[in-house]
Structure formats: C-alpha cells, structure tokens
Design a protein around this motif. Structure first.
Motif, PDB file in Angstrom:
ATOM      1  N   HIS A   1       0.595  -1.287   0.022  1.00 45.21           N
ATOM      2  CA  HIS A   1       0.053   0.085   0.036  1.00 45.21           C
ATOM      3  C   HIS A   1       0.835   1.344   0.113  1.00 45.21           C
ATOM      4  O   HIS A   1       0.388   2.365  -0.162  1.00 45.21           O
ATOM      5  N   LEU A   2       2.239   1.163   0.304  1.00 43.96           N
ATOM      6  CA  LEU A   2       3.011   2.090   0.444  1.00 43.96           C
ATOM      7  C   LEU A   2       3.674   2.464  -0.979  1.00 43.96           C
ATOM      8  O   LEU A   2       4.228   3.696  -1.384  1.00 43.96           O
TER       9      LEU A   2
ATOM     10  N   GLY B   1       6.173   6.199   3.400  1.00 43.47           N
ATOM     11  CA  GLY B   1       5.689   6.064   1.811  1.00 43.47           C
ATOM     12  C   GLY B   1       6.601   6.837   1.088  1.00 43.47           C
ATOM     13  O   GLY B   1       7.028   6.088  -0.046  1.00 43.47           O
TER      14      GLY B   1
ATOM     15  N   ALA C   1       9.135  -4.068  12.464  1.00 42.02           N
ATOM     16  CA  ALA C   1       9.088  -3.196  11.169  1.00 42.02           C
ATOM     17  C   ALA C   1       8.141  -3.695  10.256  1.00 42.02           C
ATOM     18  O   ALA C   1       7.445  -2.899   9.681  1.00 42.02           O
ATOM     19  N   ARG C   2       7.887  -4.860  10.445  1.00 39.55           N
ATOM     20  CA  ARG C   2       6.457  -5.502   9.483  1.00 39.55           C
ATOM     21  C   ARG C   2       5.395  -4.725  10.041  1.00 39.55           C
ATOM     22  O   ARG C   2       4.506  -4.196   9.094  1.00 39.55           O
TER      23      ARG C   2
ATOM     24  N   LEU D   1       9.509   8.377   1.626  1.00 42.89           N
ATOM     25  CA  LEU D   1      10.572   7.609   1.481  1.00 42.89           C
ATOM     26  C   LEU D   1      10.941   6.255   0.769  1.00 42.89           C
ATOM     27  O   LEU D   1      11.897   6.429   0.018  1.00 42.89           O
ATOM     28  N   LEU D   2      10.076   5.397   0.728  1.00 44.00           N
ATOM     29  CA  LEU D   2      10.130   4.165   0.179  1.00 44.00           C
ATOM     30  C   LEU D   2      10.277   4.594  -1.596  1.00 44.00           C
ATOM     31  O   LEU D   2      11.092   3.857  -2.247  1.00 44.00           O
ATOM     32  N   ARG D   3       8.988   5.264  -1.917  1.00 46.95           N
ATOM     33  CA  ARG D   3       8.853   5.488  -3.334  1.00 46.95           C
ATOM     34  C   ARG D   3       9.891   6.257  -3.822  1.00 46.95           C
ATOM     35  O   ARG D   3      10.491   6.111  -5.030  1.00 46.95           O
ATOM     36  N   GLN D   4      10.759   7.007  -3.020  1.00 47.49           N
ATOM     37  CA  GLN D   4      11.660   7.645  -3.618  1.00 47.49           C
ATOM     38  C   GLN D   4      13.216   6.924  -3.587  1.00 47.49           C
ATOM     39  O   GLN D   4      13.946   7.077  -4.441  1.00 47.49           O
TER      40      GLN D   4
ATOM     41  N   LEU E   1       5.015  -0.962   9.291  1.00 46.24           N
ATOM     42  CA  LEU E   1       4.886  -0.710   7.904  1.00 46.24           C
ATOM     43  C   LEU E   1       3.447  -0.769   7.754  1.00 46.24           C
ATOM     44  O   LEU E   1       2.823   0.099   6.843  1.00 46.24           O
ATOM     45  N   VAL E   2       2.573  -1.805   8.230  1.00 46.88           N
ATOM     46  CA  VAL E   2       1.314  -1.973   8.054  1.00 46.88           C
ATOM     47  C   VAL E   2       0.311  -0.593   8.409  1.00 46.88           C
ATOM     48  O   VAL E   2      -0.244  -0.486   7.526  1.00 46.88           O
ATOM     49  N   SER E   3       0.816  -0.001   9.459  1.00 50.26           N
ATOM     50  CA  SER E   3       0.250   1.234   9.827  1.00 50.26           C
ATOM     51  C   SER E   3       0.536   2.469   9.108  1.00 50.26           C
ATOM     52  O   SER E   3      -0.196   3.429   9.344  1.00 50.26           O
ATOM     53  N   GLU E   4       1.603   2.328   8.172  1.00 51.23           N
ATOM     54  CA  GLU E   4       1.907   3.565   7.657  1.00 51.23           C
ATOM     55  C   GLU E   4       1.009   4.152   6.589  1.00 51.23           C
ATOM     56  O   GLU E   4       0.257   2.981   5.960  1.00 51.23           O
ATOM     57  N   GLU E   5       0.969   5.298   6.197  1.00 55.41           N
ATOM     58  CA  GLU E   5      -0.003   5.537   5.129  1.00 55.41           C
ATOM     59  C   GLU E   5       1.028   6.050   3.580  1.00 55.41           C
ATOM     60  O   GLU E   5       2.196   6.570   3.813  1.00 55.41           O
ATOM     61  N   ARG E   6       0.307   6.073   2.759  1.00 55.26           N
ATOM     62  CA  ARG E   6       0.857   6.123   1.362  1.00 55.26           C
ATOM     63  C   ARG E   6       1.475   7.512   1.290  1.00 55.26           C
ATOM     64  O   ARG E   6       2.550   7.654   0.843  1.00 55.26           O
TER      65      ARG E   6
ATOM     66  N   HIS F   1      13.101   9.822   8.406  1.00 53.67           N
ATOM     67  CA  HIS F   1      13.658   9.060   7.467  1.00 53.67           C
ATOM     68  C   HIS F   1      14.933   8.325   7.878  1.00 53.67           C
ATOM     69  O   HIS F   1      15.260   7.173   7.720  1.00 53.67           O
TER      70      HIS F   1
END
Lengths: 248, 248
Positions: free
Chosen positions: A246-247, B231, B217-218, B233-236, B221-226, B197
């Motif tokens: 979802h991220l 979100g 961490a798992r 950080l990961l997409r970048q 991550l579930v509770s993080e928002e896009r 970050h």
C-alpha cells in the motif's frame, strides 16, 4: 613494581635512563600511561602508577610532565588520537562498503584495546576532561568525517551529506560504548556489519531529499558487489518493503 | 534592574516576596535561571544575573540555593529535563512515523528555545558539568528510548533494537547540535523529516539481521500511510536501488 633489592635498583635504573634519549623516555612514559588509562578511568590512575609501570621515579615523570597527571593524560590522549587516526587510512579502491568494513575492523580493535580510556573520554564528566581534551576528540571526529567524504567522492559536501556523516560517526561512537557496556556483545564482526548497514540505511535516507547525496549513492552502488554488505542488505530489505504494498 | 527609587523598591519587593510561597519563589528563580542558561553558556551566567532577572537579591538566591550557581544550574537543568521529557509524551495511535514527527516537532522547538544550555550540556567540557548533570542527561535519553520502544511495541527489546534506538537518539542530538551550529539551517521541518527518514533507514538496516526488529518493522509498515513519511521515503528510495540491478 619496586619490590626486590631496593638498594641495587636505583643504580640499575639510572643506567637504563642514560641509554634512552629524551624522546624515547618520554615515549616510554606515554606508552605506560596509555596502557593504564586504557584499562582504568582517569581518576583511578595516579602518577605513581605510571612511574611504577614505566620503571621510573615520580620526580622523573614530573621532569617530563611538569603539569603532572593532567599533562600526561593529555599526552596519552594525543598519542592515542594519532593511533586512532591511523586506523582511518584506507586505500581508495574497491567497493565503498568493503573499505568501510575494513576501517571499522581497525576502529573496533582500537576501541577494544582502549576500553576504559575510550569510555571515560566519550561518556563525558571525566575529571580529566578539558577544552583541550575535547578539542582532540573533535579533531578525531573531523578527520574521520574527512576520510568518509573523500571516499564518497564529495569534494564540496553540502549540509545534508555533512550532517549525515557527522551523525553516523556519533552513532558509531554510541554503538561502541554500548558494545563495551554490554561486555563486548555482539561479536565485533556483527557490530561492524551493523554499523556498515546503518551507514547504508542513513545514506539512502539522506539521498531521497538531497540531489548531491543521490548522485554519490548512485555511483557508490555501481561499485558494490552482489555478495558484499550492500548487496546482502538490499536483498534482505526488499522483501520486507514489498510486503507494504500500500506504500509503493 | 535596580534602577529607579532605591529607597522605595526594597519595601515593594519585600511586599512581593510575601505574596509568593517558598515553592513559587523557588520556581521563579529557576525560570529566570533557565532563560539565562538557555541563551548563554554556563560560565557567562552569574548569580547576580539570575537575581537581577528574577527581581531578587543575591542573598535571597543563596537562601534558596545555598550551593550557589552550581546548585541553581542543576535545578534549572532538572526543570528543563522535565520539560523535555514532556515533549516525548505522544498518544499511541496512528502511524508510527507521524507520532515520531510530532514528537520531533516538540523536541526541536525545545532545542530552539534552549540553544545555549542544550549545546553546553551536550558538547561536554562545560564548567557546570558534573556526574549529577550527566545523570540527568542520561535519564532523558533513557526516557526517550523507553517511549520509542513502547511505541514500537517492543516489550522485551533485544540488544540490536536497543542499540539501534540508542544510537538514533545520539544521532538526533548530534544533528540538533549541528543545526544550531549552522544557524538553524535547514528549516526545522526539513531536519525533522530527515530525522524521521533516518530512523526508518536505521530501523530497516537493523531489521535485516534481527528477527525481533523484522517483526516490529513489518507491523509498523502496515500502519503507515501512502502519503506519510515512510511511503514517500520508500517510493523515492526504490528507483535508486533498482538502478543497482547487479545487487538484486
């Protein structure tokens, strides 16, 4: 240290003094002091201990170090700082993570061998701490940062990169202190790998918002090897990240 | 502070003293001391300055703090430490990165408002530094670590997780000092995002070798928002990582 024949020894010692140059005798006293400060907090080391360990007399120690224990402590620290800075010298070839690993092996061996002095110095509040000792510690940190930035190829490092490197150095110090507190657990190699992984994590986290760091990270990644620390880290981290669909 | 009618003021002041309880007067002196220590290194603050700032006399300050400046400094530090620890209180709901962001906003506002005192304390070598002041600083760090571990849901944190949290706290302190040294650049929000970050980078780097951290961490991550910090950080970060195909 002064047991045995009390009448014969002074002569034997004076004989020994004559064979040593001023620089040699001074170096010998510093070496004895480093060994004592490495394994005892500064407040537990007396000038007599240093004299005894070096097979010298208290007046002789004062002749070389008129400022007494504080001057000897600072000289020992100066010498240790030079040794530590030699640990940072690493050829600029091969994957960056391997260079950092080798450097951290030397650094951790130094920490291991200078435990008490290292802790006293970095934990603060030591009786021997002064603006001069702090300046020496800062110099070591600046040298470490300079080496890292040069290996990264950052000739004109911007603020994000400098902050990242500086905080990683602080993190390495903190982790080393924790390691000593924890009775040198985990094994040195594990701590080293964690510090290298930590550097990579911090480097990538900084790269996402800083174009200079992005460029340097990109060229650093090119030189990494599949079975090196970065390859292993990325292949283990990605599955965890992919779970958070979802991220992405 | 004592200009004006010298004969009338003492009476007015005694009048003012009478209206304050012992606890109130003490609190007033501490507040004046905090304001002075926040903007000046400890060696530049005198008891007279504190007395003047609180509209009190030097003997009165001594009545409340017989240990003089050092006792007042420690009381100011104690009070500041309590304020700082209040910054760490954050409800345990919502994405972890948002909780950390809000906490760091409060933390950085505190650093901003207590610059000189914060620097003097953490840079070490301050004349006012003692084992008691160090114990207060350590207490703040332990409290911060306790909050972070509780938010992460780590009831029995293992060594890797504890080391990670401890080193991140040290990194946050170091980054805050650099920020003050650099004239409060970059803007607070940018530093806050970098620290968040940095936490994520360090968390993931630790997770790859530690099963407990992986599990935490798992679920984090579930509770993080896009569109939250993780979100973004990961997409970048992923495109940068994907370029290093030979490592994946």
């Amino acid at each position: 240290m002064t047991s045995g024949s009390e009448t014969a020894q002074p002569t034997a010692r004076r004989g020994a003094y004559r064979r040593l140059s001023v620089a040699e005798r001074r170096a010998e006293l510093i070496t004895a002091a480093i060994a004592l400060f490495a394994h005892n907090p500064p407040e537990d080391v007396s000038l007599d201990d240093v004299a005894a360990a070096a097979g010298a007399s208290r007046p002789l120690v004062y002749r070389y170090f008129p400022g007494g224990k504080q001057e000897l402590y600072e000289a020992a620290l100066r010498d240790s700082a030079d040794q530590l800075q030699e640990c940072f010298v690493e050829p600029e070839t091969g994957p960056l993570s391997e260079r950092l690993s080798r450097t951290m092996d030397r650094y951790l061996a130094f920490v291991d061998g200078h435990a008490a002095g290292f802790s006293a110095l970095l934990q603060g509040g030591s009786v021997a701490e002064t603006s001069r000792t702090n300046a020496i510690v800062d110099e070591v940190r600046r040298t470490a940062a300079g080496h890292i930035l040069r290996h990264l190829g950052a000739t004109e490092p911007g603020r994000p990169l400098r902050t990242m490197v500086r905080t990683w150095i602080t993190a390495a110090e903190a982790a080393s202190l924790t390691w000593l507190d924890d009775g040198r657990q985990p094994p040195k190699e594990e701590l080293r790998d964690w510090l290298v992984h930590h550097f990579v994590g911090s480097f990538i986290a900084t790269a996402v918002n800083d174009p200079q760091t992005t460029e340097l990270a990109r060229s650093a990644l090119v030189s990494e090897e599949r079975d090196g620390p970065v390859g292993i880290l990325l292949r283990q981290a990605l599955p965890l990240v992919y779970e958070a669909e979802h991220l992405l």
